[in-house]
Design an enzyme around this catalytic site. Structure first.
Site, PDB file in Angstrom:
ATOM      1  CG  HIS A  14       4.624  -8.298 -53.216  1.00 41.13           C
ATOM      2  ND1 HIS A  14       4.075  -9.138 -52.281  1.00 41.13           N
ATOM      3  CD2 HIS A  14       5.605  -9.017 -53.840  1.00 41.13           C
ATOM      4  CE1 HIS A  14       4.689 -10.320 -52.342  1.00 41.13           C
ATOM      5  NE2 HIS A  14       5.612 -10.268 -53.287  1.00 41.13           N
ATOM      6  CG  ASP A  62       4.518 -15.146 -56.157  1.00 45.25           C
ATOM      7  OD1 ASP A  62       5.001 -14.832 -57.258  1.00 45.25           O
ATOM      8  OD2 ASP A  62       5.133 -15.000 -55.070  1.00 45.25           O
ATOM      9  CG  HIS A 104       7.289 -13.966 -52.255  1.00 43.65           C
ATOM     10  ND1 HIS A 104       7.815 -14.246 -53.499  1.00 43.65           N
ATOM     11  CD2 HIS A 104       8.316 -14.027 -51.370  1.00 43.65           C
ATOM     12  CE1 HIS A 104       9.118 -14.470 -53.371  1.00 43.65           C
ATOM     13  NE2 HIS A 104       9.448 -14.347 -52.102  1.00 43.65           N
ATOM     14  CG  ASP A 158       7.926 -16.762 -56.515  1.00 46.94           C
ATOM     15  OD1 ASP A 158       6.833 -17.354 -56.451  1.00 46.94           O
ATOM     16  OD2 ASP A 158       8.061 -15.546 -56.268  1.00 46.94           O
TER      17      ASP A 158
HETATM   18 ZN   LIG Z   1       6.940 -14.159 -55.407  1.00 42.00          ZN
END
Ligand SMILES: [Zn+2]
Length: 319
Positions: A137, A174, A176, A255
């Site tokens: 991120h 991931d 996200h 995740d």
């Molecule tokens: Zn994540």
């Protein structure tokens, strides 16, 4: 004759000693217990002693600057030293900066850089980087979502600069969206970024229209685990075969697991095993196995540890 000696090399496990330090945010899900659980599980699984374990130092500053702006890196260092002005840049709870943040982030990036080097000097056949803080991120000039420096982008840009590569694939499973990685690599012709992610979900940021060198696959909440490996099989692998990467970097967040509370996908260990097997095989066929997997998210420590064990077993296997 095809040189297949690399298949006899060990898988590398690259980490650093600062993974034991606490998150500056109290009770943050991104915690030292994550790596602790992974290491315990690797030992119980009998895998730890067949890996080449390397404790890594910090990335060279000039290497980090391939992916980050100089004023941002300076502010991260100053903020870690307690400079009030610099700390304003890190005002969100999930990017809180403490006294160790700068050196932890530099060590995580350092582990990925070292893994890239060991791949090209052929002391390892592939690598897993057990690092925290994570990185995907982090933008050139902004921290976000527990990430300060973009480990995988730093590794990719370093590999390009040091080994003169022309085609580097960065994959991100991931749950996200790897917004930082996308923003850093978008438009750079030597890179292709593939990502799957639950959408809509944090960080709620995607480039529209999707840049030419980005393959983005949003998935709806509630998707079953096999949907992830279907994306790998039907979207990523054909694109990789056409692209012929010289190196594969993987943002490995775990995740999307059904036991995770931050997202609503339903992956299990078997799905991570499938994805890993396919990607390892593709790397074997396309670029002599050169694959560096870098830990991103995964916060339910028990399922994280089981998933990483499965993933590393897949890296170790040769078939
Ligand atoms: Zn994540």
């Amino acid at each position: 004759m095809i040189d297949s000696n690399w298949r006899r090399l060990p898988t590398g496990y690259f980490t650093h000693q600062l993974v034991e330090l606490p998150n500056p945010l109290e009770n943050a899900p991104e915690s030292p217990e994550r790596i602790e659980a992974i290491e315990t599980r690797l030992m119980a699984g009998g895998v730890d002693d067949i890996l080449r374990r390397v404790d890594c130092g910090p990335a060279p500053r000039e290497t980090v600057l391939l992916a980050h702006d100089a004023d941002y890196l300076a502010d991260l260092e100053r903020a870690s030293a307690g400079d009030a002005e610099a700390l304003k840049r890190f005002s969100e709870p999930d990017t809180k900066v403490g006294p160790d943040t700068f050196r932890c982030a530099m060590a995580s990036a350092g582990a990925v850089v070292r893994a890239v080097d060991e791949l090209f000097t052929r002391t390892v056949k592939n690598a897993f980087c057990a690092v925290r803080p994570p990185g995907h991120h982090a933008w050139r000039n902004r921290a976000s979502g527990f990430c300060y420096l973009n480990n995988v982008a730093i590794g990719a840009l370093y590999a390009r600069a040091r080994y003169k590569l022309e085609r580097i694939a960065v994959l991100d499973f991931d749950v996200h969206h790897g917004d930082g990685t996308e923003s850093i690599l978008a438009g750079l012709p030597q890179f292709r970024f593939f990502s799957l992610f639950q959408w809509p979900l944090f960080p709620f940021t995607r480039m529209e229209p999707t840049p030419e060198n980005v393959v983005a696959t949003p998935l709806a909440a509630g998707a079953e685990g096999h949907v992830l490996s279907d994306v790998v099989e039907h979207i990523w692998l054909p694109a990789l075969e056409a692209y012929k990467p010289q190196l594969v970097l993987l943002s490995a967040g775990f995740d999307a697991h059904v036991e995770e509370h931050m997202a609503q996908l339903k992956a299990a260990e078997i799905d991570y095993a499938r994805m890993t097997r396919r990607l390892v095989r593709a790397a074997g066929e396309l670029c002599e196995g050169r694959l560096v997997s870098v830990l991103e998210g995964g916060y339910a420590v028990r399922s994280l540890a089981r998933s990483v064990l499965t993933h590393i077993q897949g890296l170790v296997r040769n078939d």
